[in-house]
Scaffold this motif. Sequence first.
Motif, PDB file in Angstrom:
ATOM      1  N   PHE A   1      33.342 -14.530  40.686  1.00  0.00           N
ATOM      2  CA  PHE A   1      33.758 -15.839  40.197  1.00  0.00           C
ATOM      3  C   PHE A   1      33.499 -15.914  38.706  1.00  0.00           C
ATOM      4  O   PHE A   1      32.485 -15.423  38.204  1.00  0.00           O
ATOM      5  CB  PHE A   1      32.975 -16.958  40.886  1.00  0.00           C
ATOM      6  CG  PHE A   1      33.391 -17.218  42.291  1.00  0.00           C
ATOM      7  CD1 PHE A   1      34.670 -17.655  42.580  1.00  0.00           C
ATOM      8  CD2 PHE A   1      32.504 -17.040  43.345  1.00  0.00           C
ATOM      9  CE1 PHE A   1      35.060 -17.896  43.884  1.00  0.00           C
ATOM     10  CE2 PHE A   1      32.882 -17.284  44.651  1.00  0.00           C
ATOM     11  CZ  PHE A   1      34.166 -17.709  44.921  1.00  0.00           C
ATOM     12  N   SER A   2      34.408 -16.543  37.978  1.00  0.00           N
ATOM     13  CA  SER A   2      34.200 -16.739  36.547  1.00  0.00           C
ATOM     14  C   SER A   2      34.819 -18.057  36.127  1.00  0.00           C
ATOM     15  O   SER A   2      35.740 -18.566  36.766  1.00  0.00           O
ATOM     16  CB  SER A   2      34.827 -15.590  35.746  1.00  0.00           C
ATOM     17  OG  SER A   2      36.232 -15.589  35.895  1.00  0.00           O
ATOM     18  N   THR A   3      34.301 -18.599  35.046  1.00  0.00           N
ATOM     19  CA  THR A   3      34.856 -19.839  34.511  1.00  0.00           C
ATOM     20  C   THR A   3      34.706 -19.851  33.001  1.00  0.00           C
ATOM     21  O   THR A   3      33.701 -19.400  32.454  1.00  0.00           O
ATOM     22  CB  THR A   3      34.169 -21.083  35.104  1.00  0.00           C
ATOM     23  OG1 THR A   3      34.766 -22.258  34.541  1.00  0.00           O
ATOM     24  CG2 THR A   3      32.677 -21.094  34.817  1.00  0.00           C
ATOM     25  N   THR A   4      35.739 -20.338  32.328  1.00  0.00           N
ATOM     26  CA  THR A   4      35.695 -20.525  30.876  1.00  0.00           C
ATOM     27  C   THR A   4      36.033 -21.964  30.542  1.00  0.00           C
ATOM     28  O   THR A   4      36.332 -22.286  29.399  1.00  0.00           O
ATOM     29  CB  THR A   4      36.697 -19.586  30.178  1.00  0.00           C
ATOM     30  OG1 THR A   4      38.006 -19.811  30.723  1.00  0.00           O
ATOM     31  CG2 THR A   4      36.317 -18.124  30.381  1.00  0.00           C
ATOM     32  N   SER A   5      36.003 -22.804  31.563  1.00  0.00           N
ATOM     33  CA  SER A   5      36.371 -24.203  31.387  1.00  0.00           C
ATOM     34  C   SER A   5      35.410 -24.901  30.432  1.00  0.00           C
ATOM     35  O   SER A   5      34.211 -24.645  30.434  1.00  0.00           O
ATOM     36  CB  SER A   5      36.379 -24.915  32.741  1.00  0.00           C
ATOM     37  OG  SER A   5      36.613 -26.285  32.586  1.00  0.00           O
ATOM     38  N   SER A   6      35.943 -25.810  29.629  1.00  0.00           N
ATOM     39  CA  SER A   6      35.129 -26.537  28.659  1.00  0.00           C
ATOM     40  C   SER A   6      34.170 -27.518  29.334  1.00  0.00           C
ATOM     41  O   SER A   6      33.175 -27.914  28.753  1.00  0.00           O
ATOM     42  CB  SER A   6      36.036 -27.313  27.688  1.00  0.00           C
ATOM     43  OG  SER A   6      36.873 -28.205  28.402  1.00  0.00           O
ATOM     44  N   ASP A   7      34.478 -27.906  30.579  1.00  0.00           N
ATOM     45  CA  ASP A   7      33.599 -28.836  31.293  1.00  0.00           C
ATOM     46  C   ASP A   7      32.688 -28.110  32.283  1.00  0.00           C
ATOM     47  O   ASP A   7      32.229 -28.684  33.257  1.00  0.00           O
ATOM     48  CB  ASP A   7      34.423 -29.903  32.020  1.00  0.00           C
ATOM     49  CG  ASP A   7      35.364 -29.296  33.048  1.00  0.00           C
ATOM     50  OD1 ASP A   7      35.482 -28.056  33.094  1.00  0.00           O
ATOM     51  OD2 ASP A   7      35.984 -30.070  33.797  1.00  0.00           O
ATOM     52  N   ALA A   8      32.420 -26.821  32.008  1.00  0.00           N
ATOM     53  CA  ALA A   8      31.615 -26.003  32.924  1.00  0.00           C
ATOM     54  C   ALA A   8      30.152 -25.969  32.513  1.00  0.00           C
ATOM     55  O   ALA A   8      29.444 -25.011  32.806  1.00  0.00           O
ATOM     56  CB  ALA A   8      32.178 -24.593  32.975  1.00  0.00           C
ATOM     57  N   SER A   9      29.688 -26.986  31.789  1.00  0.00           N
ATOM     58  CA  SER A   9      28.290 -27.009  31.344  1.00  0.00           C
ATOM     59  C   SER A   9      27.360 -26.994  32.546  1.00  0.00           C
ATOM     60  O   SER A   9      27.560 -27.716  33.519  1.00  0.00           O
ATOM     61  CB  SER A   9      28.025 -28.263  30.504  1.00  0.00           C
ATOM     62  OG  SER A   9      28.330 -29.418  31.246  1.00  0.00           O
ATOM     63  N   GLY A  10      26.332 -26.147  32.454  1.00  0.00           N
ATOM     64  CA  GLY A  10      25.381 -26.029  33.547  1.00  0.00           C
ATOM     65  C   GLY A  10      25.794 -25.039  34.615  1.00  0.00           C
ATOM     66  O   GLY A  10      25.007 -24.715  35.492  1.00  0.00           O
ATOM     67  N   LYS A  11      27.034 -24.551  34.546  1.00  0.00           N
ATOM     68  CA  LYS A  11      27.517 -23.580  35.521  1.00  0.00           C
ATOM     69  C   LYS A  11      27.292 -22.153  35.016  1.00  0.00           C
ATOM     70  O   LYS A  11      27.340 -21.900  33.820  1.00  0.00           O
ATOM     71  CB  LYS A  11      29.016 -23.773  35.794  1.00  0.00           C
ATOM     72  CG  LYS A  11      29.354 -24.980  36.644  1.00  0.00           C
ATOM     73  CD  LYS A  11      30.833 -24.968  36.997  1.00  0.00           C
ATOM     74  CE  LYS A  11      31.200 -26.103  37.933  1.00  0.00           C
ATOM     75  NZ  LYS A  11      32.635 -26.063  38.300  1.00  0.00           N
ATOM     76  N   ILE A  12      27.077 -21.233  35.943  1.00  0.00           N
ATOM     77  CA  ILE A  12      27.030 -19.814  35.599  1.00  0.00           C
ATOM     78  C   ILE A  12      28.444 -19.377  35.263  1.00  0.00           C
ATOM     79  O   ILE A  12      29.394 -19.654  35.998  1.00  0.00           O
ATOM     80  CB  ILE A  12      26.473 -19.000  36.780  1.00  0.00           C
ATOM     81  CG1 ILE A  12      25.035 -19.425  37.082  1.00  0.00           C
ATOM     82  CG2 ILE A  12      26.535 -17.506  36.490  1.00  0.00           C
ATOM     83  CD1 ILE A  12      24.441 -18.779  38.318  1.00  0.00           C
ATOM     84  N   GLU A  13      28.625 -18.674  34.147  1.00  0.00           N
ATOM     85  CA  GLU A  13      29.963 -18.290  33.715  1.00  0.00           C
ATOM     86  C   GLU A  13      30.578 -17.221  34.601  1.00  0.00           C
ATOM     87  O   GLU A  13      31.783 -17.201  34.827  1.00  0.00           O
ATOM     88  CB  GLU A  13      29.926 -17.805  32.262  1.00  0.00           C
ATOM     89  CG  GLU A  13      29.686 -18.927  31.265  1.00  0.00           C
ATOM     90  CD  GLU A  13      29.821 -18.443  29.834  1.00  0.00           C
ATOM     91  OE1 GLU A  13      30.230 -17.291  29.630  1.00  0.00           O
ATOM     92  OE2 GLU A  13      29.505 -19.220  28.924  1.00  0.00           O
TER      93      GLU A  13
END
Length: 200
Positions: free
Chosen positions: A34-46
């Motif tokens: 799983f990966s995320t580069t979303s700007s609202d992903a604060s606090g999430k593991i990238e």
Amino acid sequence: MAEEAFACLLIPVNITKSVVERVFPKDSMKRTTFSTTSSDASGKIEKITLADKELGNKISQNPEYEGYDSPSSVYQEAIDEDGELFSTLGVNCEKGKIYLTRQLKATDMRRWGLWRIGQIMNHMNTIHANGDIEEKFDSFGIADDSEVKTFAYGHDEKKTIVELMKAIVICEKKGIESYKLLNEKPETSSSTKETYELTV
């Protein structure tokens, strides 16, 4: 080149999230990244990789990973019609690659390949007929087309060209003569946007 030899246009096929979810059963998933580069992903593991023999069933019951992209996954794949011959199947969306880890007889590989390719093509035909503009452009790899890259000097230029292409298709499909384009300017301290109108 094949395009010249057969006088046809070859379109690259991207293995998008939609293709993966429709073609490959989630309950046979054994490992995924799983990966995320979303700007609202604060606090999430990238980026995180999970592995479990019941992974597919557990993920569907866990909302923690909603909003993540899954660029690569591994499944347990039945090769024969009786479901007695299995292989590990890898799907890498970023590289557009599907692969098996088990050595197979040519007849088994051919039968499996025709079956899976047929499923993927059927889904791609559904996207072509009924998908929205975003899904069509993603699935057919328009942004990565060599001619688009020829006209683009960088990421921002390519993005602008693709958005213009989408607007033209929308105008054609909807029978309208103009379409508003929204241009974001991230280089400014405050997020400013400018609206442009494409007239065809």
